[in-house]
Design a protein around this motif. Structure first.
Motif, PDB file in Angstrom:
ATOM      1  N   GLY A 145       0.788  -1.213   0.000  1.00  0.00           N
ATOM      2  CA  GLY A 145       0.000   0.000   0.000  1.00  0.00           C
ATOM      3  C   GLY A 145       0.826   1.272   0.000  1.00  0.00           C
ATOM      4  O   GLY A 145       0.275   2.341  -0.146  1.00  0.00           O
ATOM      5  N   PRO A 339      -3.038  -2.267  -6.148  1.00  0.00           N
ATOM      6  CA  PRO A 339      -3.480  -0.897  -6.439  1.00  0.00           C
ATOM      7  C   PRO A 339      -2.953  -0.403  -7.786  1.00  0.00           C
ATOM      8  O   PRO A 339      -2.073   0.455  -7.858  1.00  0.00           O
ATOM      9  CB  PRO A 339      -2.875  -0.102  -5.271  1.00  0.00           C
ATOM     10  N   ARG A 344      -6.691   4.464  -6.287  1.00  0.00           N
ATOM     11  CA  ARG A 344      -6.671   3.491  -5.192  1.00  0.00           C
ATOM     12  C   ARG A 344      -5.295   3.443  -4.535  1.00  0.00           C
ATOM     13  O   ARG A 344      -5.182   3.358  -3.318  1.00  0.00           O
ATOM     14  CB  ARG A 344      -7.053   2.112  -5.714  1.00  0.00           C
ATOM     15  N   ARG A 345      -4.242   3.511  -5.348  1.00  0.00           N
ATOM     16  CA  ARG A 345      -2.901   3.484  -4.774  1.00  0.00           C
ATOM     17  C   ARG A 345      -2.691   4.695  -3.858  1.00  0.00           C
ATOM     18  O   ARG A 345      -2.096   4.596  -2.796  1.00  0.00           O
ATOM     19  CB  ARG A 345      -1.862   3.477  -5.890  1.00  0.00           C
ATOM     20  N   LEU A 348      -4.508   4.085  -0.576  1.00  0.00           N
ATOM     21  CA  LEU A 348      -3.796   3.125   0.261  1.00  0.00           C
ATOM     22  C   LEU A 348      -2.557   3.751   0.890  1.00  0.00           C
ATOM     23  O   LEU A 348      -2.255   3.538   2.064  1.00  0.00           O
ATOM     24  CB  LEU A 348      -3.416   1.893  -0.561  1.00  0.00           C
TER      25      LEU A 348
END
Length: 712
Positions: A145, A339, A344-345, A348
């Motif tokens: 993440g 991700p 999304r990455r 995270l």
């Protein structure tokens, strides 16, 4: 990840299996009988699958293959409807939609080669396989993440294969910064390079193999490297374990007959693997690869992406290939998300912000709050002084000297020169009232209607009667003297030190000599920069400003960066007779009063002008400070600082966001440099044109600390 685990093992009878159930609802064990025609139906379907995809004509029609696939699926469904499977059916009804994980332990080869995934629709839940593993999955996947997924792409011998589309898709993701891709292709696809790459301590999230592979239960499967050599999976067992320890979480075998290779990977503890159990066309492998990446890019977990991929193969892929696609996990494997999408990455990485960032932000925010509570502290005063000096340099560089209006004349009395020119004797330790009376005589009342005497006249002294007589006789519109407010720092500070009754009866008025800044030592006052109290009609500066209704609010900053020499003009005694001005300020050079010198430490921004005004380079007399305040009020020109705590908190938050958005520290350093280059001129220009003082040092420190303290 909650699931229903179904483990199949051989039973004493050759046509039976022992089934073990493990689930959140409890455990169970039972025996099932394998239908005798199941192996025959599987072989019939598999032969027709090969015949349909055989490039040599004539090809078997897809409808025939579909018919045999339906027969195999119906036979497996009918098998699960037998009474032997009643414990499983009850559990499935009790736990709807919970994934079913299948483990085959030492079962006949047929049981593992069956397309159990065909039952997903019938059982209304995802199905994937669990492999025996002597190693627990690594916790290193938790680091995923905080950076872009690292993909190791191993390209095998490409003869007879068209892998360009799959490679181009990975290269596109790499160019977009969604993954960090390292490719072993051609001569680089060899055993030594592969072992070195798998041992990289930075770790890989995904290993992707594109090429030819074959089954080999004893050797852990086989794959063909780019240099043409065939390599058994068991030869890489140690490297797979090392890679697992460094975070390898997924192996994608985009090749034929990859079941044994998938077993080898999960046996090493790698959490997830994807494979085709038999030989499939290249188009099927390519479609499965693109669909899986697309689904995971949209944020789906690996099991959900596997379901989507199987459905896409069934709808638009080569006939029957969806029945050969299997996902396999090591026991205890966590749910896997890659991700691949930037959004999304970022989420995270933001969620994994570090404690060090929080501590740095809290410390700098506390420093900002303390600076606001005690604005006259030495550090804040020094930084503000430096800021105004830089502001003056910016004005000079950009040709923005500041506002203009008629100058305010200031006469500074000193005992060595001006007293002699006025032909008066000094009063030891006090301003000579004879000198004040002589200044008023020489200044025409009609031409200069307001005279401000920057002195306190509350004690009996020689020539008081003479001064009162001049004031009474001239009947000037306003003659002012001072009294010491609470911030003056003198011995009588805080006392309304009104002028003597005789002077007040003559028409002398009194105003507060405070300039809104704190008191200092007896020899000099501190830098007159930021106000602690407002300057209003009660103050001396307001009365001589021609704008007595204007107030300078507390926390305002005197703008020493503008060109003050045209606005405040020291004059000599010889100019009094011809003077024409709305007001005149009369003060001292700051050294006459025996109780306290009327001198302020000069701000750095004004020091170049002090030589023009004829004084020393490090102090400024109080009368000149009063004149600067008066002109600031008349021009309505002062700087309004933005809240330091708010700016520091905002900058600290932006630093956390920057660290989440840019995994590489060097990239963050470049971004910080760009932010600094943008912030400095913008802040200086805002102060120049909008009179808004945006703090720089602490916010930039907060931005730098919270963004650079995070290593990855």
């Amino acid at each position: 990840m909650a699931s229903i685990d179904l483990t199949l093992q051989p039973a004493p009878a050759p046509d039976q299996l022992t089934a073990f159930l493990n689930s959140p609802a409890g455990n169970a064990a039972f025996t099932v009988t394998v239908p005798p025609d199941l192996a025959r139906l599987h072989q019939l379907w598999l032969r027709r699958f090969m015949a349909h995809h055989d490039p040599a004509p004539p090809a078997l029609p897809a409808a025939v293959l579909q018919n045999y696939g339906d027969q195999l699926g119906a036979a497996m469904t009918a098998w699960l409807q037998q009474s032997d499977w009643e414990p499983l059916r009850r559990l499935l009804a009790h736990l709807p939609a919970m994934p079913l994980r299948l483990r085959c332990q030492a079962t006949p080869a047929l049981i593992e080669r069956l397309p159990w995934e065909v039952l997903e629709l019938e059982l209304e839940r995802p199905i994937w396989r669990v492999a025996d593993s002597g190693h627990f999955p690594s916790d290193a996947h938790a680091r995923r993440g905080v950076r872009s997924p690292r993909l190791l792409l191993l390209v095998g011998r490409e003869e007879g294969l068209d892998l360009e589309a799959d490679i181009a898709e990975l290269q596109r993701l790499d160019r977009q910064g969604r993954i960090a891709l390292h490719t072993l292709r051609g001569s680089d696809s060899c055993l030594s390079r592969l072992r070195a790459a798998l041992g990289d301590k930075r770790g890989w999230d995904v290993l992707v193999f594109l090429g030819h592979s074959a089954g080999d239960p004893q050797g852990g499967g086989r794959l063909q490297l780019g240099d043409g050599h065939w390599l058994g999976g068991s030869a890489l067992a140690q490297e797979f374990q090392q890679a697992k320890g460094h975070g390898l979480s997924l192996v994608l075998l985009n090749s034929c007959s990859g079941l044994d290779l998938a077993h080898c990977c999960t046996a090493a503890g790698i959490p997830w693997a994807l494979c085709f159990r038999e030989a499939v066309p290249t188009t099927a492998a390519s479609l499965a690869f693109s669909q899986l990446l697309g689904a995971m890019e949209r944020g789906r977990s690996f099991p959900a992406a596997l379901q989507h991929t199987r459905q896409a193969l069934q709808e638009s892929g080569p006939a029957g290939c969806h029945l050969l696609l299997s996902g396999m996990c090591a026991g205890g494997a966590p749910e896997l998300h890659l991700p691949l999408s930037a959004r999304r990455r970022f989420r995270l990485r933001l969620a994994s912000s570090t404690r060090r960032q929080a501590i740095a932000a809290a410390a700098l925010l506390a420093a900002a709050a303390a600076a606001e509570l005690l604005p006259a502290n030495p550090l804040s005063t020094y930084l503000l002084d430096r800021r105004l000096h830089v502001q003056r340099l910016w004005r000079g560089a950009t040709g923005q000297p500041g506002p203009l209006r008629p100058s305010l004349p200031v006469l500074l009395l000193d005992e060595r020169r001006v007293y002699k020119e006025l032909q008066v004797e000094a009063t030891p330790g006090r301003v000579s009232r004879a000198a004040l009376a002589e200044v008023l005589r020489r200044t025409p009342p009609g031409a200069v209607p307001v005279v401000g005497l920057d002195v306190v006249l509350d004690e009996p002294a020689p020539h008081t009667t003479e001064l009162a007589a001049v004031i009474h006789r001239q009947r000037r519109r306003q003659v002012l003297a001072g009294w010491l407010g609470a911030g003056a720092g003198a011995r009588a500070a805080g006392v309304r030190s009104q002028p003597l009754e005789a002077l007040r009866q003559a028409g002398l008025q009194a105003r507060d000599l405070g300039v809104g800044t704190p008191a200092g030592r007896a020899d000099r006052q501190p830098l007159p920069l930021q106000l602690l109290w407002e300057v209003n009609s009660r103050n001396f500066a307001s009365a001589v400003s021609a704008a007595p209704q204007v107030r300078m609010p507390p926390e305002a900053v005197i703008d020493w960066s503008i060109e003050w020499t045209p606005l405040v003009r020291p004059i000599g005694v010889d100019e009094l007779g011809e003077l024409r001005a709305p007001a005149l300020v009369v003060g001292t050079d700051g050294t006459i009063d025996r109780d306290q010198s009327d001198l302020f430490t000069a701000p750095a921004a004004i020091r170049p002008a002090l030589a023009v005004w004829g004084g020393p380079s490090d102090v400024i007399p109080g009368a000149l400070v009063q004149a600067v305040l008066a002109q600031s009020l008349a021009l309505r020109h002062w700087l309004t600082p933005i809240t330091l705590s708010g700016c520091t908190a905002l900058a600290a938050g932006l630093g956390v966001l920057l660290a989440a958005a840019l995994p590489e520290r060097r990239h963050r350093g470049v971004a910080l440099g760009a932010a600094t280059l943008l912030t400095l001129p913008l802040s200086l220009q805002l102060a120049t044109t909008r009179l808004v003082l945006v703090p720089i040092v602490l916010p930039l420190a907060a931005l730098s600390a919270t963004s650079l303290l995070r290593r990855h």
